[in-house]
Each structure stands twice: as structure tokens, then as C-alpha cells.
Write a protein that holds these residues in place. Structure first.
Motif, mmCIF file in Angstrom:
data_model
loop_
_atom_site.group_PDB
_atom_site.id
_atom_site.type_symbol
_atom_site.label_atom_id
_atom_site.label_comp_id
_atom_site.label_asym_id
_atom_site.label_seq_id
_atom_site.Cartn_x
_atom_site.Cartn_y
_atom_site.Cartn_z
ATOM 1 N N ILE A 5 -5.320 12.432 -25.926
ATOM 2 C CA ILE A 5 -6.670 12.820 -26.322
ATOM 3 C C ILE A 5 -7.685 11.789 -25.873
ATOM 4 O O ILE A 5 -8.715 12.109 -25.316
ATOM 5 N N MET A 6 -7.403 10.518 -26.127
ATOM 6 C CA MET A 6 -8.357 9.467 -25.799
ATOM 7 C C MET A 6 -7.614 8.284 -25.209
ATOM 8 O O MET A 6 -6.518 7.951 -25.627
ATOM 9 N N THR A 7 -8.237 7.641 -24.247
ATOM 10 C CA THR A 7 -7.623 6.471 -23.640
ATOM 11 C C THR A 7 -8.506 5.243 -23.775
ATOM 12 O O THR A 7 -8.084 4.143 -23.474
ATOM 13 N N ASP A 8 -9.746 5.402 -24.253
ATOM 14 C CA ASP A 8 -10.704 4.308 -24.339
ATOM 15 C C ASP A 8 -10.612 3.647 -25.711
ATOM 16 O O ASP A 8 -11.535 3.665 -26.499
ATOM 17 N N GLN A 9 -9.470 3.042 -26.026
ATOM 18 C CA GLN A 9 -9.314 2.446 -27.342
ATOM 19 C C GLN A 9 -9.675 0.976 -27.284
ATOM 20 O O GLN A 9 -9.423 0.282 -26.325
ATOM 21 N N LYS A 10 -10.299 0.482 -28.400
ATOM 22 C CA LYS A 10 -10.798 -0.881 -28.458
ATOM 23 C C LYS A 10 -9.815 -1.845 -29.095
ATOM 24 O O LYS A 10 -9.909 -3.048 -28.909
ATOM 25 N N GLY A 11 -8.918 -1.357 -29.899
ATOM 26 C CA GLY A 11 -7.980 -2.213 -30.601
ATOM 27 C C GLY A 11 -6.558 -1.948 -30.180
ATOM 28 O O GLY A 11 -6.281 -1.019 -29.427
ATOM 29 N N PRO A 12 -5.616 -2.779 -30.656
ATOM 30 C CA PRO A 12 -4.215 -2.571 -30.303
ATOM 31 C C PRO A 12 -3.672 -1.316 -30.948
ATOM 32 O O PRO A 12 -3.931 -1.033 -32.109
ATOM 33 N N ALA A 13 -2.911 -0.567 -30.191
ATOM 34 C CA ALA A 13 -2.325 0.667 -30.722
ATOM 35 C C ALA A 13 -1.134 0.327 -31.595
ATOM 36 O O ALA A 13 -0.305 -0.504 -31.254
ATOM 37 N N THR A 14 -1.047 0.948 -32.768
ATOM 38 C CA THR A 14 0.102 0.723 -33.636
ATOM 39 C C THR A 14 1.297 1.551 -33.175
ATOM 40 O O THR A 14 2.427 1.125 -33.239
ATOM 41 N N THR A 15 1.078 2.726 -32.743
ATOM 42 C CA THR A 15 2.116 3.582 -32.184
ATOM 43 C C THR A 15 1.443 4.668 -31.379
ATOM 44 O O THR A 15 0.333 5.064 -31.673
ATOM 45 N N SER A 16 2.054 5.126 -30.325
ATOM 46 C CA SER A 16 1.433 6.154 -29.495
ATOM 47 C C SER A 16 2.228 7.437 -29.483
ATOM 48 O O SER A 16 2.098 8.222 -28.584
ATOM 49 N N MET A 17 3.104 7.630 -30.464
ATOM 50 C CA MET A 17 4.000 8.771 -30.408
ATOM 51 C C MET A 17 3.329 10.087 -30.757
ATOM 52 O O MET A 17 3.893 11.139 -30.531
ATOM 53 N N GLY A 18 2.141 10.039 -31.327
ATOM 54 C CA GLY A 18 1.455 11.279 -31.646
ATOM 55 C C GLY A 18 1.974 11.953 -32.903
ATOM 56 O O GLY A 18 1.861 13.155 -33.039
ATOM 57 N N LEU A 19 2.557 11.176 -33.822
ATOM 58 C CA LEU A 19 3.081 11.754 -35.058
ATOM 59 C C LEU A 19 2.259 11.357 -36.281
ATOM 60 O O LEU A 19 2.380 11.972 -37.333
ATOM 61 N N GLY A 20 1.441 10.315 -36.156
ATOM 62 C CA GLY A 20 0.739 9.772 -37.310
ATOM 63 C C GLY A 20 -0.157 10.771 -38.003
ATOM 64 O O GLY A 20 -0.097 10.941 -39.234
ATOM 65 N N LEU A 21 -0.996 11.457 -37.238
ATOM 66 C CA LEU A 21 -1.919 12.409 -37.850
ATOM 67 C C LEU A 21 -1.177 13.641 -38.368
ATOM 68 O O LEU A 21 -1.575 14.243 -39.374
ATOM 69 N N PHE A 22 -0.122 14.017 -37.685
ATOM 70 C CA PHE A 22 0.694 15.130 -38.165
ATOM 71 C C PHE A 22 1.292 14.808 -39.533
ATOM 72 O O PHE A 22 1.228 15.623 -40.465
ATOM 73 N N ILE A 23 1.849 13.606 -39.677
ATOM 74 C CA ILE A 23 2.444 13.218 -40.951
ATOM 75 C C ILE A 23 1.367 13.085 -42.020
ATOM 76 O O ILE A 23 1.582 13.457 -43.183
ATOM 77 N N ALA A 24 0.195 12.582 -41.646
ATOM 78 C CA ALA A 24 -0.910 12.496 -42.598
ATOM 79 C C ALA A 24 -1.256 13.880 -43.144
ATOM 80 O O ALA A 24 -1.459 14.055 -44.353
ATOM 81 N N ARG A 25 -1.316 14.873 -42.266
ATOM 82 C CA ARG A 25 -1.622 16.231 -42.713
ATOM 83 C C ARG A 25 -0.547 16.747 -43.660
ATOM 84 O O ARG A 25 -0.846 17.381 -44.678
ATOM 85 N N GLU A 26 0.723 16.471 -43.341
ATOM 86 C CA GLU A 26 1.810 16.967 -44.180
ATOM 87 C C GLU A 26 1.786 16.325 -45.574
ATOM 88 O O GLU A 26 2.065 16.980 -46.579
ATOM 89 N N ILE A 27 1.444 15.030 -45.642
ATOM 90 C CA ILE A 27 1.358 14.355 -46.941
ATOM 91 C C ILE A 27 0.218 14.948 -47.768
ATOM 92 O O ILE A 27 0.369 15.203 -48.971
ATOM 93 N N VAL A 28 -0.924 15.147 -47.119
ATOM 94 C CA VAL A 28 -2.069 15.732 -47.825
ATOM 95 C C VAL A 28 -1.730 17.145 -48.301
ATOM 96 O O VAL A 28 -2.061 17.538 -49.429
ATOM 97 N N THR A 29 -1.064 17.911 -47.454
ATOM 98 C CA THR A 29 -0.666 19.258 -47.837
ATOM 99 C C THR A 29 0.285 19.244 -49.037
ATOM 100 O O THR A 29 0.186 20.089 -49.938
#
Length: 382
Positions: A326-350
Motif C-alpha cells: 500500500i505504501m512505501t514512503d515510511q518514516k520509521g522502522p517497520a515492526t513487521t511487513s507481513m500484512g497481518l497486523g491490521l487484519f488481526i486488529a480488526r478480528e480483535i475488535v470484532t
């Protein structure tokens, strides 16, 4: 009127039904504009009408009806491009198939409403239309599958890359620790590096386990207890600040604070959102997390100013394996790039009975909004 000519002269009516159906498949909380809902439907219908007007020999008709599916390519066509964009937007293969089923039904129903009588010619046109739309469906499905496979392979490559770095650190640390001349100070530093590498790998493994759980039909378990949402947010800020010392985090609070929450799980959600916000923040802008307590619900917003998330990605940003590029212009160090973080966040909220949404613009910034009921849902167990 011939079916092919009917399609061309009633495109707007057909596309309106297509849009209504596609909107019903869109992700909750995401407003998708008309142009993206219709996607390449107009071009596909024109191509289908043109194909129906093309004269075919008996052999060509036979090859089209019983041809080898493996020979159908996902080369450039309106249908294949449609499949690619639908995969990018977070649609599933059954949903894409349903779109073509809806298109077929809409065209035939609207045409039959205008038709005065059945005839052999009408039957032939229907057969020809079905062949053309099946061809378009297969082209779209091939491209959709190709894009999904590419995304999966990219995911595996990123996972291997992300695991290799902490493993290399731990391997080198082990080599230093077995040296007889190592002193206590160096041993403590090496031990700290091993701990950080193990924590990074644990996060990735936990994300994979949570993802596997959801794919097997299980929900992420929560154990809500009475707690303070501001304390949970502050815990997430402390964790994000340690990972991004150069970033300024601001906490804003208003209204009721107490509710039934699974504090560790929600801290995981807010930490993920804060880390993402810090990675993609603009220069000289803080990252803010705001809580608004209402009578029945608590609203938490994480906001930053940075690159605008393209609208085409918003519908899929919470889906696994889709948001890798989605984005490549990041300013800080990436914690993980696997693309699962937001998915898991949605599942926890759900699992909390809540919702999570995102909006992004240059003027207002990128805002993730989490809405949680203050009353506890029934607890889920592992």
C-alpha cells in the motif's frame, strides 16, 4: 431488438443494477465511489456485445463451448483487469463469481422485459451471450488467481526475510557467547540483543497463529474485565514510544473511561495502529490517539498526517495478504511487513463486538476509528 444491441443501448440501466449489487459486497464502513463499483463493467459489456456480433464458424463455436480452460489467459482485457482490481480491493473469488452471475441475470431480465416474443433467434442470442460472459468470467478468475498467488508468494518472501534478520542476530550472539574471553558487560549487551530478536520473532509467530486460527473458522479469544480505556491506550503509547523514540505521541481523552475490555488484546490493537501511524507520519506532525467515552460505546481514534492511502486500498486494508504494497514512503522502522497486523486488529475488535474503520485524505490525515461497546460481550475461550 437483438440482445447485443440491447446491451449497448441500455448500458446505464444494466450498470446501475451492477453497481447496486457490487455495493452490497463492499466492506462495511467503507464508502466506495460509483466509478470503482462499476469498475470495468462498461468495457466488459461492450466487449461482450462486440463478441456476439462477430460471425463464428461451426468449429469456432465448438471450441469456445468445450475449449480447454487452461488455455484461457489473464492477458489484458476489461475482464482480466476487473479481476485484478477486485483482488486488490479485498473481494473474494465467490464474490467475483457472484458479480458475473448478477450481470448475466440483469441483462437477460431487462432484455426479456422488452422482448415481445420468444423465438429461435432469441434462444441463439442467449446462448451466444452466455458463452461470452463465461469467457469474461474465466478471464477475470484467471487474473484474480494470478494476483492472489503473487501476493501469497510475496507474503512468504517477506516472512522469510523478516525472520532471517533476528535469526542472524541470535546466531552471531551465540557465537560470541561461547567465547571464553567474553566479559560480563558484553554478555549483557548480547543478551539484550537476543531478547529483542526473540521478541520480534514471537510477534511474527503469534500473528501467524492468530491468522491460522481465523482461517480455520475460529474467532480470536477475548476475556473482558472492567478496565480503563485510557490506561490501555497509554500502555500502547509507551510501547510505541519505545519502538519510535523520534515520534511524538499525544493522548487525548474525554467522557466515560471505564468499560469491559480485554486490556492486553486492545493494547495489541492500539499498538499496531500507533506503530503504523509512526511509520508513515509526515514531518513535524505528532501521532494522536483520542478516546471519547459515550453512554453505550467507547470510540478510540488514531490519527497521523502522512501519505494519503489511495481509495482503492481502503476497502482491503484490513484483509490479510492484500495490504503488502500500500505504501512505501515510511518514516520509521517497520515492526513487521507481513500484512497481518491490521487484519488481526480488526478480528480483535470484532471479538469485542466493535467495529474498526479508516478514512484518509491529505487535508484531514489518516484516521483509524475503533468503536467498542462498553458492556462486555460473551467471553470466547481458546
Amino acid at each position: 431488438m437483438k440482445l447485443s444491441r440491447f446491451i449497448l443501448s441500455h448500458l446505464d440501466d444494466i450498470l446501475k443494477e451492477w453497481e447496486d449489487f457490487a455495493r452490497s459486497l463492499s466492506k462495511p464502513g467503507v464508502i466506495v465511489p460509483e466509478a470503482e463499483l462499476q469498475d470495468h463493467a462498461r468495457q466488459m459489456l461492450k466487449a461482450i456485445a462486440l463478441d456476439m456480433e462477430t460471425i463464428e464458424s461451426a468449429q469456432q463455436k465448438k471450441e469456445k463451448s468445450v475449449g480447454d480452460v487452461s488455455k484461457i489467459s489473464g492477458g489484458e482485457s476489461a475482464a482480466s483487469t476487473h479481476g485484478s482490481l477486485r483482488q486488490l480491493s479485498g473481494f473474494t473469488m465467490p464474490e467475483v463469481t457472484a458479480e458475473f452471475r448478477a450481470m448475466r441475470a440483469s441483462v437477460l431480465r431487462l432484455w426479456m422485459d422488452k422482448s415481445t416474443r420468444a423465438s429461435k433467434a432469441n434462444t441463439a442470442e442467449i446462448l451466444r451471450f452466455n458463452e461470452s460472459i463465461d469467457q469474461a468470467l474465466q478471464e477475470s478468475a484467471v487474473r484474480f488467481s494470478d494476483e492472489r498467488n503473487r501476493t501469497r508468494d510475496t507474503f512468504l518472501a517477506i516472512l522469510g526475510h523478516d525472520l532471517r534478520s533476528p535469526l542472524a542476530t541470535m546466531t552471531m550472539a551465540g557465537a560470541f557467547l561461547v567465547r571464553p574471553t567474553i566479559d560480563q558487560a558484553n554478555a549483557m549487551q548480547i543478551g539484550a540483543r537476543i531478547s529483542r530478536s526473540a521478541a520480534a520473532m514471537t510477534t511474527m509467530v503469534n500473528d501467524l497463529l492468530e491468522y491460522a486460527r481465523t482461517q480455520l473458522g475460529g474467532a480470536i479469544p477475548i476475556r473482558p474485565v472492567l478496565g480503563d480505556i485510557v490506561d490501555i491506550c497509554q500502555s500502547a503509547v509507551d510501547e510505541a514510544s519505545a519502538a519510535h523514540p523520534e515520534c511524538i505521541f499525544e493522548v487525548e481523552k474525554a467522557g466515560e473511561r471505564i468499560g469491559d475490555y480485554d486490556a492486553p488484546r486492545l493494547a495489541q490493537v492500539f499498538s499496531n495502529l500507533l506503530n503504523n501511524a509512526a511509520q508513515y507520519k509526515g514531518e513535524n506532525h505528532p501521532v494522536t490517539i483520542s478516546t471519547f467515552g459515550e453512554a453505550e460505546a467507547t470510540i478510540v481514534q488514531v490519527k497521523n498526517f502522512g501519505p494519503e492511502i489511495p481509495r482503492a486500498f481502503l476497502a482491503a486494508i484490513f484483509d490479510p495478504l492484500v495490504q503488502l504494497a500500500i505504501m512505501t514512503d515510511q518514516k520509521g522502522p517497520a515492526t513487521t511487513s507481513m500484512g497481518l497486523g491490521l487484519f488481526i486488529a480488526r478480528e480483535i475488535v470484532t471479538s469485542h463486538g466493535g467495529t474498526i474503520e479508516v478514512e484518509s485524505s491529505v487535508e484531514a490525515g489518516t484516521i483509524f476509528t475503533v468503536r467498542l461497546p462498553r458492556a462486555a460481550p460473551l467471553p470466547t475461550m481458546t
